[in-house]
Scaffold this motif. Structure first.
Motif, mmCIF file in Angstrom:
data_model
loop_
_atom_site.group_PDB
_atom_site.id
_atom_site.type_symbol
_atom_site.label_atom_id
_atom_site.label_comp_id
_atom_site.label_asym_id
_atom_site.label_seq_id
_atom_site.Cartn_x
_atom_site.Cartn_y
_atom_site.Cartn_z
ATOM 1 N N LYS A 25 0.710 -1.285 -0.062
ATOM 2 C CA LYS A 25 0.037 -0.074 -0.005
ATOM 3 C C LYS A 25 0.674 1.268 -0.017
ATOM 4 C CE LYS A 25 -3.844 -1.979 2.418
ATOM 5 N NZ LYS A 25 -4.740 -1.954 3.687
ATOM 6 N N LYS A 26 2.077 1.101 0.714
ATOM 7 C CA LYS A 26 2.852 2.346 0.758
ATOM 8 C C LYS A 26 3.547 2.471 -0.616
ATOM 9 C CE LYS A 26 3.936 2.292 5.655
ATOM 10 N NZ LYS A 26 3.195 3.642 6.053
ATOM 11 N N ARG A 27 3.612 1.552 -1.355
ATOM 12 C CA ARG A 27 4.003 1.967 -2.602
ATOM 13 C C ARG A 27 3.269 2.352 -3.700
ATOM 14 N NH1 ARG A 27 8.628 -1.144 -4.147
ATOM 15 N NH2 ARG A 27 9.875 -1.721 -2.172
ATOM 16 N N GLY A 28 1.903 2.286 -3.331
ATOM 17 C CA GLY A 28 0.792 2.982 -3.924
ATOM 18 C C GLY A 28 -0.118 1.779 -4.639
ATOM 19 N N TYR A 29 0.088 0.620 -4.421
ATOM 20 C CA TYR A 29 -0.826 -0.512 -5.131
ATOM 21 C C TYR A 29 -2.031 -0.643 -4.200
ATOM 22 C CZ TYR A 29 3.693 -1.946 -7.554
ATOM 23 O OH TYR A 29 4.570 -2.158 -8.465
ATOM 24 N N PRO A 30 -3.133 -0.760 -5.099
ATOM 25 C CA PRO A 30 -4.467 -1.306 -4.504
ATOM 26 C C PRO A 30 -4.366 -2.392 -3.757
ATOM 27 C CG PRO A 30 -4.668 -0.359 -6.814
ATOM 28 C CD PRO A 30 -3.210 -0.746 -6.562
ATOM 29 N N VAL A 31 -4.507 -2.682 -2.748
ATOM 30 C CA VAL A 31 -4.433 -4.274 -1.982
ATOM 31 C C VAL A 31 -5.916 -4.329 -1.306
ATOM 32 C CG1 VAL A 31 -3.431 -5.178 -0.099
ATOM 33 C CG2 VAL A 31 -2.172 -3.781 -1.319
ATOM 34 N N PHE A 32 -6.449 -5.430 -1.522
ATOM 35 C CA PHE A 32 -7.982 -5.754 -1.014
ATOM 36 C C PHE A 32 -7.627 -6.997 -0.098
ATOM 37 C CE2 PHE A 32 -8.491 -4.241 -5.351
ATOM 38 C CZ PHE A 32 -9.260 -3.033 -4.975
ATOM 39 N N SER A 33 -8.343 -7.310 0.983
ATOM 40 C CA SER A 33 -8.326 -7.976 1.981
ATOM 41 C C SER A 33 -9.673 -8.790 2.243
ATOM 42 C CB SER A 33 -8.152 -7.415 3.380
ATOM 43 O OG SER A 33 -8.064 -8.487 4.346
ATOM 44 N N CYS A 34 -9.273 -10.256 1.956
ATOM 45 C CA CYS A 34 -10.544 -11.041 2.167
ATOM 46 C C CYS A 34 -11.048 -11.138 3.653
ATOM 47 C CB CYS A 34 -10.021 -12.716 1.948
ATOM 48 S SG CYS A 34 -10.049 -12.939 0.128
ATOM 49 N N ASP A 35 -10.256 -10.659 4.671
ATOM 50 C CA ASP A 35 -10.671 -10.581 6.099
ATOM 51 C C ASP A 35 -11.547 -9.464 6.036
ATOM 52 O OD1 ASP A 35 -9.494 -13.036 6.743
ATOM 53 O OD2 ASP A 35 -7.423 -12.027 7.605
ATOM 54 N N GLU A 36 -11.008 -8.176 5.550
ATOM 55 C CA GLU A 36 -11.874 -7.178 5.545
ATOM 56 C C GLU A 36 -13.244 -7.327 4.811
ATOM 57 O OE1 GLU A 36 -9.424 -4.118 4.013
ATOM 58 O OE2 GLU A 36 -8.257 -3.995 5.704
ATOM 59 N N SER A 105 -3.895 -5.330 -9.029
ATOM 60 C CA SER A 105 -4.103 -5.277 -7.712
ATOM 61 C C SER A 105 -3.638 -6.268 -6.728
ATOM 62 C CB SER A 105 -5.619 -5.209 -7.482
ATOM 63 O OG SER A 105 -6.026 -6.253 -8.048
ATOM 64 N N PHE A 106 -3.405 -6.340 -5.583
ATOM 65 C CA PHE A 106 -2.881 -7.376 -4.832
ATOM 66 C C PHE A 106 -4.175 -7.817 -3.907
ATOM 67 C CE2 PHE A 106 0.985 -5.401 -6.264
ATOM 68 C CZ PHE A 106 1.871 -6.514 -6.610
ATOM 69 N N CYS A 107 -4.248 -9.059 -3.552
ATOM 70 C CA CYS A 107 -5.306 -9.445 -2.759
ATOM 71 C C CYS A 107 -4.581 -10.410 -1.531
ATOM 72 C CB CYS A 107 -6.299 -10.160 -3.625
ATOM 73 S SG CYS A 107 -6.786 -9.522 -5.107
ATOM 74 N N GLU A 108 -5.193 -10.010 -0.477
ATOM 75 C CA GLU A 108 -4.427 -10.844 0.616
ATOM 76 C C GLU A 108 -5.545 -11.783 0.913
ATOM 77 O OE1 GLU A 108 -3.627 -10.516 5.431
ATOM 78 O OE2 GLU A 108 -3.874 -8.585 4.271
ATOM 79 N N VAL A 109 -5.218 -13.227 0.568
ATOM 80 C CA VAL A 109 -6.161 -14.400 0.646
ATOM 81 C C VAL A 109 -5.792 -15.397 1.357
ATOM 82 C CG1 VAL A 109 -7.563 -15.876 -1.000
ATOM 83 C CG2 VAL A 109 -6.574 -13.687 -1.952
ATOM 84 N N PRO A 110 -6.184 -15.534 2.624
ATOM 85 C CA PRO A 110 -5.446 -16.455 3.591
ATOM 86 C C PRO A 110 -5.805 -17.738 3.236
ATOM 87 C CG PRO A 110 -6.661 -14.814 4.834
ATOM 88 C CD PRO A 110 -6.945 -14.464 3.208
ATOM 89 N N LEU A 111 -6.862 -18.326 2.759
ATOM 90 C CA LEU A 111 -7.353 -19.618 2.339
ATOM 91 C C LEU A 111 -7.288 -19.704 0.697
ATOM 92 C CD1 LEU A 111 -10.149 -20.074 4.709
ATOM 93 C CD2 LEU A 111 -7.705 -20.743 5.163
ATOM 94 N N LEU A 112 -6.114 -19.404 0.161
ATOM 95 C CA LEU A 112 -5.880 -19.497 -1.311
ATOM 96 C C LEU A 112 -5.755 -21.087 -1.608
ATOM 97 C CD1 LEU A 112 -5.345 -17.665 -3.750
ATOM 98 C CD2 LEU A 112 -3.007 -18.272 -3.485
ATOM 99 N N PHE A 113 -5.034 -21.584 -1.129
ATOM 100 C CA PHE A 113 -4.434 -22.981 -1.621
ATOM 101 C C PHE A 113 -5.706 -23.990 -1.056
ATOM 102 C CE2 PHE A 113 -0.300 -20.989 -1.848
ATOM 103 C CZ PHE A 113 -0.088 -21.192 -3.014
ATOM 104 N N GLU A 114 -6.024 -23.665 -0.015
ATOM 105 C CA GLU A 114 -7.133 -24.599 0.821
ATOM 106 C C GLU A 114 -8.259 -24.781 -0.154
ATOM 107 O OE1 GLU A 114 -4.929 -22.907 4.302
ATOM 108 O OE2 GLU A 114 -5.327 -22.330 2.332
ATOM 109 N N ASN A 115 -8.733 -23.538 -0.758
ATOM 110 C CA ASN A 115 -9.800 -23.467 -1.670
ATOM 111 C C ASN A 115 -9.491 -23.737 -3.209
ATOM 112 O OD1 ASN A 115 -12.423 -22.777 0.253
ATOM 113 N ND2 ASN A 115 -10.880 -21.492 0.881
#
Length: 205
Positions: A25-36, A105-115
């Motif tokens: 985010k500090k680099r200016g990239y859009p980041v989305f969070s599955c937890d949010e 965009s970058f996406c924080e995906v905790p259960l990526l491989f599980e799903n």
């Protein structure tokens, strides 16, 4: 570069995903969070009603009790699978809708491989960290016992199985140093993935 490129950031609990995403985010990239996104869904009565129908045993006066459900799924694999099947499809649908509005965009995906979602992204960044550091970090931030943290780790993907699907463009980042060290590794990852030109020039912190 094609439009709407999505990159997943994943890793086990306590591996440093959120810190890595903060640096992005500090680099200016859009980041989305599955937890949010999940937290927002919990505010939707229709979503909660669906959970109540699936888990009547954790429903009081017609309202799902989040704390009871959260405790149950970490002890019951069947309940966890049922929750993931219901919630993850809704989370990912909203996530992909958000990323349609961005070129990269970058996406924080905790259960990526599980799903089995790794091939739905243009690349995957996996954060790894030694087990004891993960346990200490999660125990401190979430006020959990060691046994409670281990129970959560047990339900997650075994990242020692990397490398994975050959169709998954996967970069592994060992988070074994300071925040500044992780920032330098981020720079290397962006270069490796051909994204360095999209750096906003913000200082690494």
């Amino acid at each position: 570069m094609t439009q709407n490129r999505r990159y997943a950031v994943t890793g086990g609990i306590g591996s440093g995903k959120s810190v890595f995403c903060e640096l992005l985010k500090k680099r200016g990239y859009p980041v989305f969070s599955c937890d949010e996104i999940s937290a927002l869904l919990w505010q939707d009565p229709e979503y909660r009603d669906g959970l109540s129908a699936l888990f009547p045993e954790y429903t009081v006066r017609g309202e799902i009790v989040k704390s009871k459900l959260s405790e149950a799924v970490f002890l019951n694999e069947s309940a966890l699978n049922k929750l993931n099947t219901y919630s993850h499809a809704k989370i990912m649908a909203r996530l992909f809708a958000l990323t349609e509005q961005t070129k990269i965009s970058f996406c924080e995906v905790p259960l990526l491989f599980e799903n089995g979602l790794e091939t739905r992204f243009d690349g995957v960044i996996v954060l790894t960290r030694d087990r004891e550091s993960r346990i200490r970090s999660v125990a401190e931030r979430s006020n959990l016992t060691r046994q409670e943290v281990l129970a959560r780790i047990k339900t997650q993907f075994d990242y020692s199985r990397l490398p994975l699907n050959p169709n998954c463009k996967c970069v592994v980042v060992q988070n074994d140093g300071s925040r500044e060290d992780l920032g330098h590794k981020l720079s290397a990852v962006l270069s490796e993935m051909g994204l360095a030109l999209y750096n906003t020039g913000s200082k690494i912190v």
